[in-house]
Each structure stands twice: as structure tokens, then as C-alpha cells.
Design a protein around this motif. Structure first.
Motif, PDB file in Angstrom:
ATOM      1  N   TYR A  37       0.908  -1.261  -0.013  1.00  0.00           N
ATOM      2  CA  TYR A  37      -0.041  -0.074  -0.133  1.00  0.00           C
ATOM      3  C   TYR A  37       0.971   1.033   0.003  1.00  0.00           C
ATOM      4  O   TYR A  37       2.119   1.009   0.426  1.00  0.00           O
ATOM      5  CB  TYR A  37      -0.759   0.008   1.377  1.00  0.00           C
ATOM      6  CG  TYR A  37      -1.728  -1.100   1.477  1.00  0.00           C
ATOM      7  CD1 TYR A  37      -2.945  -1.349   0.549  1.00  0.00           C
ATOM      8  CD2 TYR A  37      -1.618  -2.192   2.482  1.00  0.00           C
ATOM      9  CE1 TYR A  37      -3.697  -2.460   0.503  1.00  0.00           C
ATOM     10  CE2 TYR A  37      -2.505  -3.297   2.389  1.00  0.00           C
ATOM     11  CZ  TYR A  37      -3.471  -3.349   1.583  1.00  0.00           C
ATOM     12  OH  TYR A  37      -4.209  -4.590   1.810  1.00  0.00           O
ATOM     13  N   LEU A  38       0.439   2.446  -0.555  1.00  0.00           N
ATOM     14  CA  LEU A  38       1.335   3.624  -0.557  1.00  0.00           C
ATOM     15  C   LEU A  38       1.096   3.894   1.059  1.00  0.00           C
ATOM     16  O   LEU A  38       0.081   3.786   1.952  1.00  0.00           O
ATOM     17  CB  LEU A  38       0.441   4.717  -1.279  1.00  0.00           C
ATOM     18  CG  LEU A  38       0.682   4.525  -2.666  1.00  0.00           C
ATOM     19  CD1 LEU A  38      -0.288   5.538  -3.441  1.00  0.00           C
ATOM     20  CD2 LEU A  38       1.890   4.771  -3.252  1.00  0.00           C
ATOM     21  N   GLY A  39       2.479   4.622   1.331  1.00  0.00           N
ATOM     22  CA  GLY A  39       2.504   5.170   2.723  1.00  0.00           C
ATOM     23  C   GLY A  39       3.530   6.138   2.892  1.00  0.00           C
ATOM     24  O   GLY A  39       4.558   6.219   2.047  1.00  0.00           O
ATOM     25  N   THR A  40       3.748   6.905   3.776  1.00  0.00           N
ATOM     26  CA  THR A  40       4.533   8.107   3.852  1.00  0.00           C
ATOM     27  C   THR A  40       5.561   7.807   4.885  1.00  0.00           C
ATOM     28  O   THR A  40       7.038   8.074   4.710  1.00  0.00           O
ATOM     29  CB  THR A  40       4.005   9.645   4.261  1.00  0.00           C
ATOM     30  OG1 THR A  40       3.281   9.132   5.396  1.00  0.00           O
ATOM     31  CG2 THR A  40       3.151  10.087   3.297  1.00  0.00           C
ATOM     32  N   GLY A  41       5.308   6.784   5.975  1.00  0.00           N
ATOM     33  CA  GLY A  41       6.447   6.384   6.759  1.00  0.00           C
ATOM     34  C   GLY A  41       7.697   5.880   6.314  1.00  0.00           C
ATOM     35  O   GLY A  41       8.789   6.414   6.701  1.00  0.00           O
ATOM     36  N   TYR A  50      10.227  -7.570  -5.591  1.00  0.00           N
ATOM     37  CA  TYR A  50      10.664  -7.433  -4.408  1.00  0.00           C
ATOM     38  C   TYR A  50       9.802  -7.302  -3.352  1.00  0.00           C
ATOM     39  O   TYR A  50       9.116  -6.333  -3.523  1.00  0.00           O
ATOM     40  CB  TYR A  50      11.969  -6.784  -4.269  1.00  0.00           C
ATOM     41  CG  TYR A  50      12.395  -6.869  -2.636  1.00  0.00           C
ATOM     42  CD1 TYR A  50      13.078  -7.859  -2.170  1.00  0.00           C
ATOM     43  CD2 TYR A  50      12.130  -5.542  -1.625  1.00  0.00           C
ATOM     44  CE1 TYR A  50      13.572  -7.951  -0.580  1.00  0.00           C
ATOM     45  CE2 TYR A  50      12.595  -5.893  -0.295  1.00  0.00           C
ATOM     46  CZ  TYR A  50      13.115  -6.968   0.099  1.00  0.00           C
ATOM     47  OH  TYR A  50      13.678  -7.291   1.346  1.00  0.00           O
ATOM     48  N   PHE A  51       9.409  -8.039  -2.701  1.00  0.00           N
ATOM     49  CA  PHE A  51       8.308  -7.947  -1.641  1.00  0.00           C
ATOM     50  C   PHE A  51       8.698  -8.997  -0.327  1.00  0.00           C
ATOM     51  O   PHE A  51       9.011 -10.016  -0.396  1.00  0.00           O
ATOM     52  CB  PHE A  51       7.030  -8.698  -2.135  1.00  0.00           C
ATOM     53  CG  PHE A  51       5.919  -8.376  -0.943  1.00  0.00           C
ATOM     54  CD1 PHE A  51       5.610  -7.017  -0.331  1.00  0.00           C
ATOM     55  CD2 PHE A  51       5.302  -9.508  -0.597  1.00  0.00           C
ATOM     56  CE1 PHE A  51       4.701  -7.050   0.948  1.00  0.00           C
ATOM     57  CE2 PHE A  51       4.411  -9.278   0.615  1.00  0.00           C
ATOM     58  CZ  PHE A  51       4.068  -7.997   1.222  1.00  0.00           C
ATOM     59  N   ASN A  52       8.866  -8.197   0.748  1.00  0.00           N
ATOM     60  CA  ASN A  52       9.204  -8.732   2.096  1.00  0.00           C
ATOM     61  C   ASN A  52       8.230  -8.525   3.045  1.00  0.00           C
ATOM     62  O   ASN A  52       7.991  -7.291   3.432  1.00  0.00           O
ATOM     63  CB  ASN A  52      10.779  -8.148   2.468  1.00  0.00           C
ATOM     64  CG  ASN A  52      11.271  -8.981   3.716  1.00  0.00           C
ATOM     65  OD1 ASN A  52      10.552  -9.268   4.771  1.00  0.00           O
ATOM     66  ND2 ASN A  52      12.492  -8.926   3.682  1.00  0.00           N
ATOM     67  N   THR A  53       7.251  -9.466   3.377  1.00  0.00           N
ATOM     68  CA  THR A  53       6.202  -9.126   4.169  1.00  0.00           C
ATOM     69  C   THR A  53       6.430  -8.105   5.328  1.00  0.00           C
ATOM     70  O   THR A  53       5.599  -7.341   5.394  1.00  0.00           O
ATOM     71  CB  THR A  53       5.568 -10.509   4.789  1.00  0.00           C
ATOM     72  OG1 THR A  53       5.330 -11.400   3.800  1.00  0.00           O
ATOM     73  CG2 THR A  53       4.246 -10.080   5.399  1.00  0.00           C
ATOM     74  N   PHE A  54       7.381  -8.392   6.074  1.00  0.00           N
ATOM     75  CA  PHE A  54       7.461  -7.569   7.493  1.00  0.00           C
ATOM     76  C   PHE A  54       8.524  -6.441   7.056  1.00  0.00           C
ATOM     77  O   PHE A  54       8.506  -5.301   7.723  1.00  0.00           O
ATOM     78  CB  PHE A  54       8.094  -8.305   8.554  1.00  0.00           C
ATOM     79  CG  PHE A  54       6.882  -9.504   8.841  1.00  0.00           C
ATOM     80  CD1 PHE A  54       5.808  -9.031   9.202  1.00  0.00           C
ATOM     81  CD2 PHE A  54       7.377 -10.884   8.818  1.00  0.00           C
ATOM     82  CE1 PHE A  54       4.880  -9.963   9.466  1.00  0.00           C
ATOM     83  CE2 PHE A  54       6.528 -11.534   9.356  1.00  0.00           C
ATOM     84  CZ  PHE A  54       4.964 -11.330   9.488  1.00  0.00           C
ATOM     85  N   GLY A  55       9.284  -6.566   6.072  1.00  0.00           N
ATOM     86  CA  GLY A  55      10.413  -5.616   5.641  1.00  0.00           C
ATOM     87  C   GLY A  55       9.922  -4.354   5.309  1.00  0.00           C
ATOM     88  O   GLY A  55       9.011  -4.170   4.452  1.00  0.00           O
ATOM     89  N   GLY A  56      10.339  -3.221   6.016  1.00  0.00           N
ATOM     90  CA  GLY A  56       9.725  -1.855   5.924  1.00  0.00           C
ATOM     91  C   GLY A  56       8.280  -1.684   6.130  1.00  0.00           C
ATOM     92  O   GLY A  56       7.648  -0.578   5.963  1.00  0.00           O
TER      93      GLY A  56
END
Ligand code: PMP
Length: 428
Positions: free
Chosen positions: A84-88, A298-304
Motif C-alpha cells: 500500500y502507499l504510505g509516507t512512513g 521484491y516483496f518482504n512481508t515485514f520488511g519496511g
């Protein structure tokens, strides 16, 4: 006095062995049961206070209120992932990348240093089309299958990758400072030739820029230059593993590679990045990161995730706002001077190496007595008895590893130095 201190069979030890199996190892001949942390102090189940001169992960101090507040605020608001988009994550990426020299302009986030090194290896292979890696003789880069096979410090039970060659880390016996860079560079060139003889092109030279598991080899600053030139001449990349050296450990800069006047192609981060929360990552040039993205996603479920990024940002805020780099330089210098004074008084100490708040005290064998490693282990236990926590390092387990939180004070350093003085007398 706890069951552990009285030497009674401890139910925790039995439960641990039964539930976790035999691969887990504990520190100290009488293991500690730690239940609380604050700043540079840890507390055991009986409320006994210990000075923590070992844990680099809690870099801004155990349970720093600003980090805890950032974590709980974000955890109570939202925790999702990077699809999802996010600014954090973007605010954090900007804040983190601002601490790197400009060509290093992108970051990919993971959950551990091992994952960061694993990803860096994939990125290097994709960018170079090559598969060879060069690591040091007692390197440690993590636990995934790929990086465990690039970690000779795990011992002969873990086979080195067919595509890896090792080079000796600089030795205390390489006397002339000027010689260190040339000798290390020459070993990297030999390793490149050894790979070529087996038809393997080098993807990267992967080194911890402080050589922590090799027993800490910080000096002379700049010695990595010829080795990095050698790998680049052969078409490979330089991956700086900053899991130990990063986030201000050396005091002079945020990153260990800066001490060598170099800009790596890829930088891996971990341990102190979240002050105990699992966040890690790879920083690199966009041109280097692009090659893997052309092949796959690249997708890491918890990363970032948003909580990790809030924590990472709070850690960077504290490092800046509390002037921790200056603290590391000042306290690190007085700690190193104090250790050298002890070296002059105690023949057990054969070498002291230090950079910022990372010090290695190399212990020698006793004449007609215990081996260097037995003596070093005895010192670690004698310090634990004096409520001061340090660790062991080096290929021969004969180096005291002193690597406290960056908020260590001069008063903390004095406590450590007088406890070590007493411990050295005890084991002499
Ligand atoms: N690289 C280095 C230099 C390390 O010291 C470590 C951890 N000791 C790692 C990588 C692996 O990090 P993690 O344990 O977070 O997977």
C-alpha cells in the motif's frame, strides 16, 4: 542469590533445552536471566544490575523512551506492508539516505542483517552476471543458506560456498601500517585468480568494515582501498557489511566504510538500526539495484512495515539529537587509552585495538598455564561476576569484545576498566 548463582539445576535451562533444541547457545558459564533494560544497564531476575558493555543492538540505550513511544504510537495506529502507499517508509528512506554519500541513493528494507546480506548477494549477482564472492577467513554474514556459506566463522560444519574464496583479515603481526592495505589487496587479487582458475567470475568482495568476527581490525584507516580497487578491476562490486560498524559505532562517521575513504556499491545494515526491533536493509546506487528488478519483484512481508520505519526514524533522531557520534568519539578515546594503560600493567593483554565504541582486547596464553582462549573466557566470566558484561570474539576466541550501547558514559568506562583490572589480577 539466584539458583544459577548457587549452582542449583535451573528449571529454565531444562525447559530451554527441551523446547528450543540444542542449536541455541548461552553466554557465560553461569548463564544470566535478564528481565529488564534501561540505558546502559541490564537487570537480572533477582534485580541485580549489570553494566552492559556488549550489546550494540540497543545503540541508543535499552528501552529508549523516544523509540518505545514511536513504536507504540505506530503499532496502535496501523501496521501493514509495502504494497500500500504510505509516507512512513518514504520519510524514513529520505532520513536514512541523507546519512550516505550521494551516489548511494536507494534503500531496500529487510528484517535482519542476514536477509540484508542475502539480498545484497542477489543484487550483486544480478548486476554483474557473476557468481563469485570473496570473504575474510573468520567472516560472519548471517544465517540464510547463502550467507551461512559465506561465513567461515560458523566452523567446519558449515561448508563454504563453491563460489567463495577466503582472504586472511589483516593481522596484528603485519607490523608496518603501510603494508596492511597492500597485503590485503594482494590477497584479494589472489582470490580473484583462484576463482578464475575454476571458471568463476567475482560478483563481490563482501567484508564487515570493522572485521568484528575476525577479532576487530580497524587500522590503519584506508587500508581497504587496494582490495576494493582489485575487485572493481575484476568487474566485481564492493559490499560493505555495516551490521556491526554502522549507525555511528566508530564515532568519526555514521558508517565504517567512510573511515576507509571509500564509497561501496552496496551497504548492508542491521542490528542497531531498530534499537532491538527487527529492521535491516540494503543501501545502494539505483543503477546497481536496477538489475535484479529487471528480472523479478521484491516483496518482504515485514520488511519496511510502518512500525519498523517509525522505530528506525526514532533511532536516527536520537543519534542526532543526543549528539551520540561525539559521545562515541570522546568516551571511545578514553576507554581505549584506559585499556592501553591496563595492557602496560598486565602481561595477559597482548594487543588492544579500538575504533569508536568498539574495542578488542587480545589475550595471550599464560606461561605454562591456560590457553589464550581459556584465559579470555575466564576474564569474561570474572567480569560477569563483577556485574560487567562483555563478549568473546576472534578466530581463536581469545579477544574480549567490548561493544557497548553508544550512550556509554565516561563513568561507565571507568567501572568497566576497574572491573577488568581486578579480573586480570584474578586470572593472572
Ligand atoms: N553481518 C554481521 C557483520 C553480523 O555481525 C551479523 C550478526 N552478528 C549479521 C551480518 C547477521 O545479522 P542478523 O543476526 O540480524 O541476521
Amino acid at each position: 542469590m539466584s539458583a544459577r548463582d548457587k549452582g542449583r539445576a535451573d528449571p529454565l535451562l531444562e525447559r530451554r533445552a527441551r523446547l528450543l533444541g540444542p542449536a541455541y547457545r548461552l553466554f557465560y558459564s553461569r548463564p544470566l536471566h535478564i528481565v529488564k533494560g534501561e540505558g546502559t544497564r541490564l537487570y537480572d531476575a533477582d534485580g541485580v544490575e549489570y553494566l552492559d558493555a556488549y550489546n550494540n543492538v540497543a545503540c541508543v540505550g535499552h528501552c529508549h523512551p523516544r523509540v518505545v513511544e514511536a513504536l507504540t504510537r505506530q503499532a496502535a495506529t496501523l501496521n501493514t506492508h509495502t504494497r500500500y502507499l504510505g509516507t512512513g517508509i518514504l520519510d524514513y528512506a529520505e532520513q536514512l539516505l541523507a546519512t550516505f554519500p550521494p551516489p548511494l541513493d536507494q534503500v531496500m528494507l529487510t528484517c535482519s542483517g542476514s536477509e540484508a546480506n542475502d539480498l545484497a548477494c542477489r543484487l550483486a549477482c544480478a548486476a554483474t552476471g557473476a557468481s563469485g564472492f570473496i570473504v575474510t577467513g573468520a567472516a560472519y554474514h548471517g544465517v540464510t543458506a547463502t550467507v551461512a556459506a559465506l561465513s567461515p566463522s560458523l566452523g567446519p560444519g558449515v561448508a563454504l560456498s563453491r563460489c567463495a574464496r577466503t582472504v586472511p583479515a589483516p593481522s596484528a603481526r603485519w607490523q608496518a601500517s603501510a603494508e596492511v592495505g597492500e597485503r590485503f589487496g594482494a590477497s584479494v587479487r589472489e582470490a580473484i585468480a583462484a576463482l578464475a582458475a575454476d571458471g568463476i567470475r567475482p560478483a563481490a568482495l563482501l567484508v564487515d568494515t570493522l572485521f568484528a568476527s575476525d577479532g576487530l581490525r580497524p587500522d590503519p584507516p584506508g587500508f581497504l582501498g587496494p582490495a576494493v580497487a582489485a575487485i572493481r578491476d575484476a568487474g566485481g562490486l564492493f559490499i560493505a557489511d555495516e551490521v556491526q560498524a554502522g549507525f555511528g559505532r566508530t564515532g568519526s562517521e555514521m558508517w565504517g566504510f567512510a573511515r576507509h575513504g571509500l564509497i561501496p556499491d552496496l551497504v548492508t545494515l542491521g542490528k542497531p538500526m531498530g534499537n532491538g526491533h527487527p529492521i535491516a536493509g540494503v543501501v545502494g546506487r539505483s543503477s546497481v539495484l536496477a538489475a535484479l528488478a529487471e528480472r523479478t519483484r521484491y516483496f518482504n512481508t515485514f520488511g519496511g512495515n510502518p512500525v519498523s520505519c517509525a522505530v528506525g526514524a526514532a533511532v536516527l533522531d536520537v543519534i542526532r539529537d543526543e549528539g551520540l557520534l561525539a559521545n562515541v568519539l570522546a568516551v571511545g578515546a578514553s576507554l581505549a587509552a584506559g585499556l592501553r594503560t591496563l595492557q602496560a600493567r598486565h602481561q595477559a593483554i597482548v594487543d588492544v585495538r579500538a575504533a569508536g565504541l568498539f574495542a578488542a582486547v587480545e589475550i595471550g596464553a599464560a606461561p605454562a598455564g591456560p590457553s589464550a582462549s581459556e584465559r579470555a573466557r575466564g576474564l569474561v566470566d570474572a567480569l560477569r561476576d563483577r556485574r560487567v558484561l562483555v563478549g568473546l570474539s576472534g578466530p581463536d576466541d581469545d579477544v574480549l569484545k567490548i561493544r557497548p550501547p553508544l550512550v556509554f558514559t565516561s563513568a561507565d568506562a571507568d567501572i568497566l576498566l576497574s572491573a577488568l583490572d581486578e579480573a586480570l589480577i584474578e586470572v593472572a
